[in-house]
Scaffold this active site. Structure first.
Site, PDB file in Angstrom:
ATOM      1  N   CYS A 151     -16.736  33.382 -28.656  1.00 14.55           N
ATOM      2  CA  CYS A 151     -15.337  33.111 -28.985  1.00 14.55           C
ATOM      3  C   CYS A 151     -14.387  33.772 -27.979  1.00 14.55           C
ATOM      4  CB  CYS A 151     -15.064  33.506 -30.428  1.00 14.55           C
ATOM      5  SG  CYS A 151     -13.614  32.695 -31.099  1.00 14.55           S
ATOM      6  N   HIS A 196     -19.428  31.215 -33.815  1.00 19.93           N
ATOM      7  CA  HIS A 196     -19.770  32.451 -34.519  1.00 19.93           C
ATOM      8  C   HIS A 196     -21.008  32.182 -35.371  1.00 19.93           C
ATOM      9  CE1 HIS A 196     -16.145  34.610 -33.512  1.00 19.93           C
ATOM     10  NE2 HIS A 196     -15.394  33.609 -33.933  1.00 19.93           N
TER      11      HIS A 196
HETATM   12  N1  LIG Z   1     -12.322  35.010 -33.050  1.00 19.08           N
HETATM   13  C1  LIG Z   1     -11.973  34.940 -31.773  1.00 19.08           C
HETATM   14  O1  LIG Z   1     -12.619  35.516 -30.911  1.00 19.08           O
HETATM   15  C2  LIG Z   1     -10.699  34.205 -31.459  1.00 19.08           C
HETATM   16  C3  LIG Z   1     -10.459  34.037 -30.003  1.00 19.08           C
HETATM   17  C4  LIG Z   1      -9.004  33.812 -29.647  1.00 19.08           C
HETATM   18  N2  LIG Z   1      -8.221  34.922 -30.099  1.00 19.08           N
HETATM   19  C5  LIG Z   1      -8.492  32.508 -30.208  1.00 19.08           C
HETATM   20  O2  LIG Z   1      -7.880  32.520 -31.262  1.00 19.08           O
HETATM   21  O3  LIG Z   1      -8.717  31.481 -29.635  1.00 19.08           O
END
Ligand SMILES: NC(=O)CC[C@H](N)C(=O)O
Length: 503
Positions: free
Chosen positions: A342, A443
């Site tokens: 992510c 995830h």
């Molecule tokens: N959970 C995350 O790693 C989110 C990644 C990033 N902050 C987004 O919203 O795209």
């Protein structure tokens, strides 16, 4: 339906703490499972959760992972009614506010406090709906339930217990010391009508011979006039969100490694999110895993992971300021395996643009350039439960992000079969042409043991195909053991009486 047929709203039991991280979530989970095993339809509930460990419901809405785990333990489908307000910290004084599963905006702490009445009403309505649909609701509090300065605007502790007419179980943590002061002090800070709600005390995280603590229980009962419902030995067999946060709050770094097995490291980003992604790796016998918060020599590591981030550009800037970026690039150049999940995937790419400032100030930041991808941050947020294949092995995971990432080289990492139960038929992530750097939005990719087997083999770590159950099966076994632990050590008669409204 005439009035007489109308089901009475479910009873509520509230599990509150003398402080943060005293183990409320685990006690709540154990009780959810216990009552589900008694044949009751039980729902967990936490009016407001502050966490960057979130997950996705089957409708594609976002909520705290702890309540998803508790719903699973209760054998019910997770719903945002169980966590109507989720605050995801994006800086020291601000959070993204997720209301009933959807982003409501970013708020500074001060602005948030002004809107608390609105949030209370939304949370109360969610609780009403849960009480109408279930036999019992186990409510979890937040932090200490006796923060006198916050009590008037509280939406998650006693004000909610009052609204729900809940009996309260007060959890104290003996491991951190001062347990008597925790209990006496907490009760002393409460107005009488709140203190009366406390029907018993649970002493959590005990180590040693419990029989030697009988004097301690007697003292608490004498002093407070509240029964001690039990002393719970520290239970290390179960991992849930905040319970594990100590590994990221005080990362032990390399000192936690024995040096006898191939090791991997997760970089402890300041805005790390969804670190539960790495629990399955923590539990593998073939490897050791540690969290690193400061740059160090990486030559002894077989792989390096960059986790999710609630503020990707800030974390990227941090990697550069601290000198991590050069270390990571050097590690990769020498053939070390690097994976990003992510936010970590976004960081490994070439560029992150945020033209509208959806994560902090608007702007663009160069990524580490280890993957041929580029990211643009924009609303709406993607929140999906997804099914995918990794090298032909099927797994399920979830995607939560604002960013959209495009790939212009390498190959995709996973084929996505379904999102929120609808056919997807596309792919996600990237593997660099070198084969040693990969990233994905998925995830939970390590929740499927066969995927971990395959990935470790790629890295060159010898693994026997894992025979233990993974994912949901493993978690269901763990919930059963936790319910048994709860029943063994707590006085269940008074707790069962609370569920019937007879306490
Ligand atoms: N959970 C995350 O790693 C989110 C990644 C990033 N902050 C987004 O919203 O795209």
């Amino acid at each position: 339906m005439n009035k007489a047929d109308k089901k009475k709203p479910a009873r509520c039991i509230a599990v509150f703490g003398t402080g943060s991280d005293v183990g409320k979530s685990v006690v709540t989970t154990g009780l959810c499972r216990h009552f589900a095993e008694q044949g009751l339809k039980v729902a967990p509930y936490k009016a407001q959760n502050m966490s960057n460990n979130s997950g996705v419901t089957p409708e594609g809405l976002e909520m705290g992972r702890a309540q998803i785990i508790q719903a699973e333990a209760a054998g019910v489908v997770p719903s945002v009614l169980m966590n109507p307000v989720l605050l995801k910290p994006t800086g020291e004084t601000g959070s993204q506010v997720v209301l009933m599963g959807k982003v409501d905006g970013d708020e500074s702490a001060a602005a948030y406090h002004k809107k608390k009445e609105r949030y209370f009403n939304i949370a109360a309505e969610a609780l009403d709906r849960l009480r109408a649909e279930n036999d019992l609701v186990i409510m979890e509090g937040a932090g200490s339930c006796a923060e006198v300065n916050l009590m008037a605007g509280d939406i998650v502790n006693f004000r909610m217990a009052d609204y729900a007419d809940a009996d309260v179980i007060l959890v104290a943590d003996i491991h951190r010391g001062g347990v008597f002061g925790q209990v006496v002090g907490t009760l002393a800070c409460l107005p009488d009508h709140y203190a009366e709600r406390v029907k018993g005390v649970v002493i959590n995280r005990f180590r040693g011979d419990i029989s030697l603590f009988q004097d301690g229980c007697d003292w608490i009962e004498d002093k407070c006039g509240k029964p001690v419902l039990g002393v719970l030995p520290w239970y290390r067999d179960f991992h849930i969100g905040s319970e594990d946060s100590v590994v990221i709050e005080q990362p032990q770094g390399r000192s936690s490694l024995t040096g006898t097995k191939p090791a991997g490291a997760v970089i402890r980003l300041p805005f790390i999110s969804n670190f539960t992604d790495f629990e399955p790796l923590m539990q593998r016998d073939e490897i050791e895993l540690c969290y690193l918060d400061r740059p160090c020599d990486l030559s002894e590591f077989a792989f390096l992971i960059i986790p999710g981030s609630k503020n990707t550009r800030k974390d990227l800037a941090w990697l550069k300021e601290t000198g991590w970026d050069a270390r990571i690039k050097d590690f990769s150049r020498k053939g070390g395996h690097v994976a990003g999940i992510c936010g970590g995937y976004q960081i490994l790419g070439e560029k992150i643009e945020d033209p509208q400032g959806v994560e902090g100030a608007a702007g663009t930041e160069d990524g580490l350039g280890l993957l041929p991808v580029a990211t643009v941050m924009k609303a709406p947020k993607t929140t999906t439960l997804s099914r995918f294949t990794y090298k032909g092995i099927e797994g399920s995971g979830y995607e939560i992000h604002m960013g959209t990432t495009s790939r212009h080289g390498g190959e995709s990492l996973v084929e996505v079969l379904e999102r929120n139960s609808l056919p997807a038929g596309d792919n996600d992530g990237c593997r660099a042409p070198s084969g040693t750097v990969m990233g994905t939005y998925m995830h939970g990719i390590f929740d499927t043991p066969a995927i971990v087997d395959s990935w470790l083999a790629e890295i060159g770590i010898a693994v026997a195909p894992s025979k233990t159950a993974g994912g949901l099966d493993a978690r269901l076994e763990a919930y059963g053991r936790l319910a048994e632990h709860t029943r063994t050590h707590l006085a269940m008669d008074p707790i069962n009486a609370m569920a019937k409204g007879e306490a």
